[in-house]
Design a protein around this motif. Structure first.
Motif, PDB file in Angstrom:
ATOM      1  N   VAL A  61      22.094 -12.069 -13.746  1.00 56.90           N
ATOM      2  CA  VAL A  61      22.857 -13.808 -15.039  1.00 56.90           C
ATOM      3  C   VAL A  61      22.215 -14.860 -13.863  1.00 56.90           C
ATOM      4  O   VAL A  61      21.677 -16.150 -14.942  1.00 56.90           O
ATOM      5  CB  VAL A  61      23.187 -12.762 -15.598  1.00 56.90           C
ATOM      6  CG1 VAL A  61      24.109 -14.639 -16.872  1.00 56.90           C
ATOM      7  CG2 VAL A  61      22.592 -11.642 -16.116  1.00 56.90           C
ATOM      8  N   SER A  62      23.148 -15.067 -12.936  1.00 53.88           N
ATOM      9  CA  SER A  62      23.023 -16.903 -12.568  1.00 53.88           C
ATOM     10  C   SER A  62      22.280 -16.435 -12.184  1.00 53.88           C
ATOM     11  O   SER A  62      22.170 -17.616 -12.252  1.00 53.88           O
ATOM     12  CB  SER A  62      24.921 -16.190 -11.070  1.00 53.88           C
ATOM     13  OG  SER A  62      25.470 -15.638 -11.739  1.00 53.88           O
ATOM     14  N   VAL A  63      21.541 -15.372 -10.820  1.00 58.53           N
ATOM     15  CA  VAL A  63      20.300 -16.462 -10.032  1.00 58.53           C
ATOM     16  C   VAL A  63      18.780 -16.023 -11.800  1.00 58.53           C
ATOM     17  O   VAL A  63      18.294 -17.571 -11.378  1.00 58.53           O
ATOM     18  CB  VAL A  63      19.403 -14.759  -9.802  1.00 58.53           C
ATOM     19  CG1 VAL A  63      18.281 -15.147  -9.122  1.00 58.53           C
ATOM     20  CG2 VAL A  63      20.334 -14.261  -8.594  1.00 58.53           C
ATOM     21  N   TYR A  64      18.899 -15.746 -12.532  1.00 56.33           N
ATOM     22  CA  TYR A  64      17.156 -16.706 -13.830  1.00 56.33           C
ATOM     23  C   TYR A  64      18.488 -17.673 -14.343  1.00 56.33           C
ATOM     24  O   TYR A  64      17.388 -19.182 -14.663  1.00 56.33           O
ATOM     25  CB  TYR A  64      17.824 -15.290 -15.005  1.00 56.33           C
ATOM     26  CG  TYR A  64      16.520 -16.019 -16.230  1.00 56.33           C
ATOM     27  CD1 TYR A  64      15.079 -15.693 -15.411  1.00 56.33           C
ATOM     28  CD2 TYR A  64      17.054 -16.299 -17.436  1.00 56.33           C
ATOM     29  CE1 TYR A  64      14.631 -15.849 -16.637  1.00 56.33           C
ATOM     30  CE2 TYR A  64      16.018 -16.950 -18.334  1.00 56.33           C
ATOM     31  CZ  TYR A  64      14.893 -16.510 -18.295  1.00 56.33           C
ATOM     32  OH  TYR A  64      14.399 -17.246 -18.398  1.00 56.33           O
ATOM     33  N   LEU A  65      19.690 -17.901 -14.482  1.00 55.87           N
ATOM     34  CA  LEU A  65      19.551 -19.336 -15.209  1.00 55.87           C
ATOM     35  C   LEU A  65      19.891 -20.431 -14.432  1.00 55.87           C
ATOM     36  O   LEU A  65      19.177 -21.700 -14.301  1.00 55.87           O
ATOM     37  CB  LEU A  65      21.136 -19.715 -15.502  1.00 55.87           C
ATOM     38  CG  LEU A  65      22.445 -18.581 -16.924  1.00 55.87           C
ATOM     39  CD1 LEU A  65      23.459 -18.084 -17.188  1.00 55.87           C
ATOM     40  CD2 LEU A  65      21.154 -19.073 -17.600  1.00 55.87           C
ATOM     41  N   ILE A  67      16.007 -21.402 -13.704  1.00 54.06           N
ATOM     42  CA  ILE A  67      15.240 -22.076 -15.144  1.00 54.06           C
ATOM     43  C   ILE A  67      16.962 -23.454 -15.027  1.00 54.06           C
ATOM     44  O   ILE A  67      16.238 -23.748 -16.148  1.00 54.06           O
ATOM     45  CB  ILE A  67      16.141 -21.402 -16.524  1.00 54.06           C
ATOM     46  CG1 ILE A  67      16.808 -21.374 -16.834  1.00 54.06           C
ATOM     47  CG2 ILE A  67      14.848 -20.368 -16.362  1.00 54.06           C
ATOM     48  CD1 ILE A  67      16.987 -20.629 -18.139  1.00 54.06           C
ATOM     49  N   SER A  68      17.062 -23.630 -14.360  1.00 56.59           N
ATOM     50  CA  SER A  68      17.733 -24.672 -14.340  1.00 56.59           C
ATOM     51  C   SER A  68      17.580 -25.677 -14.693  1.00 56.59           C
ATOM     52  O   SER A  68      17.756 -27.026 -15.494  1.00 56.59           O
ATOM     53  CB  SER A  68      19.233 -24.630 -12.878  1.00 56.59           C
ATOM     54  OG  SER A  68      18.349 -24.837 -12.095  1.00 56.59           O
ATOM     55  N   TYR A  69      16.154 -26.392 -14.142  1.00 57.34           N
ATOM     56  CA  TYR A  69      15.141 -27.186 -14.341  1.00 57.34           C
ATOM     57  C   TYR A  69      14.834 -27.472 -15.833  1.00 57.34           C
ATOM     58  O   TYR A  69      15.330 -29.395 -16.430  1.00 57.34           O
ATOM     59  CB  TYR A  69      14.308 -27.154 -13.121  1.00 57.34           C
ATOM     60  CG  TYR A  69      12.941 -28.584 -13.478  1.00 57.34           C
ATOM     61  CD1 TYR A  69      13.608 -30.029 -13.594  1.00 57.34           C
ATOM     62  CD2 TYR A  69      11.530 -28.498 -13.987  1.00 57.34           C
ATOM     63  CE1 TYR A  69      12.522 -31.057 -13.914  1.00 57.34           C
ATOM     64  CE2 TYR A  69      10.894 -29.643 -13.909  1.00 57.34           C
ATOM     65  CZ  TYR A  69      11.636 -31.045 -13.919  1.00 57.34           C
ATOM     66  OH  TYR A  69      10.311 -31.817 -13.958  1.00 57.34           O
ATOM     67  N   ILE A  91      19.113 -22.774 -24.010  1.00 56.98           N
ATOM     68  CA  ILE A  91      18.645 -21.765 -22.413  1.00 56.98           C
ATOM     69  C   ILE A  91      16.976 -20.947 -23.503  1.00 56.98           C
ATOM     70  O   ILE A  91      16.227 -20.957 -22.214  1.00 56.98           O
ATOM     71  CB  ILE A  91      19.679 -21.010 -22.363  1.00 56.98           C
ATOM     72  CG1 ILE A  91      20.692 -21.306 -21.786  1.00 56.98           C
ATOM     73  CG2 ILE A  91      19.456 -19.349 -21.381  1.00 56.98           C
ATOM     74  CD1 ILE A  91      22.253 -20.056 -21.180  1.00 56.98           C
ATOM     75  N   LEU A  92      17.200 -21.099 -24.181  1.00 56.49           N
ATOM     76  CA  LEU A  92      16.060 -20.051 -24.657  1.00 56.49           C
ATOM     77  C   LEU A  92      15.003 -21.788 -25.048  1.00 56.49           C
ATOM     78  O   LEU A  92      13.698 -20.854 -24.735  1.00 56.49           O
ATOM     79  CB  LEU A  92      16.366 -20.454 -26.774  1.00 56.49           C
ATOM     80  CG  LEU A  92      15.175 -20.183 -27.807  1.00 56.49           C
ATOM     81  CD1 LEU A  92      14.381 -18.276 -27.221  1.00 56.49           C
ATOM     82  CD2 LEU A  92      15.072 -20.150 -29.149  1.00 56.49           C
ATOM     83  N   LEU A  93      15.657 -22.815 -25.065  1.00 56.92           N
ATOM     84  CA  LEU A  93      13.928 -23.408 -24.475  1.00 56.92           C
ATOM     85  C   LEU A  93      13.569 -24.191 -23.410  1.00 56.92           C
ATOM     86  O   LEU A  93      12.562 -24.523 -22.758  1.00 56.92           O
ATOM     87  CB  LEU A  93      14.925 -24.950 -25.035  1.00 56.92           C
ATOM     88  CG  LEU A  93      15.186 -25.488 -26.923  1.00 56.92           C
ATOM     89  CD1 LEU A  93      16.115 -26.571 -27.029  1.00 56.92           C
ATOM     90  CD2 LEU A  93      13.289 -25.220 -27.307  1.00 56.92           C
ATOM     91  N   ALA A  94      14.502 -23.397 -22.172  1.00 55.65           N
ATOM     92  CA  ALA A  94      14.259 -23.445 -21.060  1.00 55.65           C
ATOM     93  C   ALA A  94      13.569 -22.274 -20.871  1.00 55.65           C
ATOM     94  O   ALA A  94      12.654 -22.988 -20.026  1.00 55.65           O
ATOM     95  CB  ALA A  94      15.845 -23.916 -20.463  1.00 55.65           C
ATOM     96  N   ALA A  95      14.014 -21.133 -21.392  1.00 55.86           N
ATOM     97  CA  ALA A  95      13.086 -20.216 -21.292  1.00 55.86           C
ATOM     98  C   ALA A  95      11.689 -20.417 -21.251  1.00 55.86           C
ATOM     99  O   ALA A  95      10.891 -19.508 -20.956  1.00 55.86           O
ATOM    100  CB  ALA A  95      13.791 -18.543 -21.374  1.00 55.86           C
ATOM    101  N   MET A  96      11.831 -20.567 -22.493  1.00 54.23           N
ATOM    102  CA  MET A  96      10.391 -20.862 -22.797  1.00 54.23           C
ATOM    103  C   MET A  96       9.569 -22.099 -22.417  1.00 54.23           C
ATOM    104  O   MET A  96       8.164 -22.007 -21.642  1.00 54.23           O
ATOM    105  CB  MET A  96      10.335 -21.439 -24.804  1.00 54.23           C
ATOM    106  CG  MET A  96      11.073 -20.526 -25.356  1.00 54.23           C
ATOM    107  SD  MET A  96      11.177 -21.024 -27.194  1.00 54.23           S
ATOM    108  CE  MET A  96       9.358 -22.030 -27.671  1.00 54.23           C
TER     109      MET A  96
END
Length: 373
Positions: A296-300, A303-305, A338-343
């Motif tokens: 979870v930490s790695v994924y966030l 996508i931090s940018y 987070i959802l917008l960032a993942a998209m």
């Protein structure tokens, strides 16, 4: 039987070992902490690791990683391909950035929010930092892009300086960075305390924030020195050490007046953040800070940018849910961010990132370290 803390600490890998990895542990966790400190701040939630330190942490990390990669390429081939560097940066940064601008500006104008109009050209040309510095921070959906403007200006000039300095040797490059850190610190203090240019200028302008990036660059050079690596290993040998660093960062923000906070503090904080970065690098391999490498930490962190790009809209979406308690509005806003960032990451960034290893690049295949920037 669970091993003792001391035994676990002694088992930590050396910096020599860690720095040879294609993906540096703890760095995505550092990104996650940095970006979430900004998101929480804009959501009205204070944290010990402040948004100010989150942004400065990104500056230090960017300076370190860019310089580390430049040094690797220089050591491998004796040269640096500026053309390939700028192609990689273009593919990494521009697609997500300009997609955000297109959506954000269009939506603001559609809603009749004309306050965004003065920000359009500065955002398109990565000049928001000086717009904010001279006109003050506005409350538009583009104001936070100032830090990305600082980074883009750094990407534009630092590789050129690096190539020129390295022609005369590493000592010249290191001397330039040391002079830059000290010079910017004194210039910022003078601009704030003597010229009275105000907080907006010294907080946003590239000429008053370059020291943050330069500290990260210096860290990359310093890690090539065995004695420095041993000192940094000593400072990252116990699980409690990052807590001391974070406490010092907190005191730096709270315990002194504005002449310090908007003067020497930016440089001192950058040094502390560089130490914290190395502490996370090593201690994320241990028991207490292993959560920095949790998926979870790695994924966030990965996508931090786009989280940073889109979090203002996400937080606003959360505030629209007025039927919820305020705490749940904040949770919903973070979830929307987070959802917008993942998209953004999966639909826009990843297709362009895949191009980085193809024919577009003539001589350099980017490592996982760079791909995570």
């Amino acid at each position: 039987m669970r091993p003792s803390n001391a035994k676990v600490d002694r088992a930590l890998p050396s910096l020599d070992t860690l720095l040879e990895r294609s993906k540096l542990p703890g760095f995505d966790g550092f990104r996650m902490i940095a970006v979430m400190s900004v998101v929480l701040y804009h959501a009205g939630v204070g944290t010990i690791f402040s948004a100010r330190h989150g942004v400065a942490g990104f500056f230090v990390l960017s300076g370190f990683l860019i310089t580390w990669l430049l040094l690797k390429e220089f050591d491998r081939s004796g040269r640096v391909s500026l053309k390939d560097f700028y192609k990689r940066r273009t593919l990494r940064i521009f697609p997500a950035y300009y997609a955000f601008l297109l959506v954000s500006i269009s939506w603001d104008l559609y809603r009749g929010n004309t306050s965004v109009e003065p920000m359009i050209l500065p955002s398109v040309f990565y000049w928001v930092n000086y717009h904010n510095a001279l006109a003050g921070h506005s409350s538009t959906s583009l104001t936070h892009l100032w830090s990305l403007a600082v980074e883009e200006q750094f990407y534009l000039i630092w590789p050129l300086i690096f190539v020129l300095a390295m022609k005369s040797g590493r000592k010249v490059a290191i001397a330039f960075l040391c002079v830059a850190v000290i010079g910017v610190m004194f210039w910022r203090s003078y601009a704030f305390s003597v010229l009275d240019w105000g907080t907006s200028y010294v907080y946003n302008a590239f000429d008053t924030r370059f020291d943050n990036l330069a500290v990260g660059c210096l860290l990359a050079f310093a890690l090539a020195n065995l004695q420095v690596r041993r000192i940094l290993e000593a400072l990252s040998s116990k699980a409690w050490m990052p807590l001391v660093t974070i406490s010092l960062l907190f005191l730096s923000l709270r315990a002194f007046d504005d002449n310090y906070r908007y003067g020497p503090a930016f440089s001192i904080d950058a040094i502390l953040l560089g130490i914290l970065l190395i502490q996370f690098l090593r201690l994320s391999e241990g028991w207490a800070w292993g959560w920095l490498n949790h998926p979870v930490s790695v994924y966030l962190g990965m996508i931090s940018y786009p989280i940073y790009l889109w979090h203002v809209w996400g937080i606003q979406a959360g505030h629209k849910l007025g039927f919820l308690p305020e705490s749940l509005e904040i949770v919903a806003g973070i979830g929307a961010s987070i959802l917008l960032a993942a998209m953004s990451y999966h639909l826009i960034e990843k297709p362009f990132l895949r191009l980085k290893g193809k024919r577009l690049l003539s001589s350099h295949k980017p490592s996982a370290k760079e791909g995570a920037l």
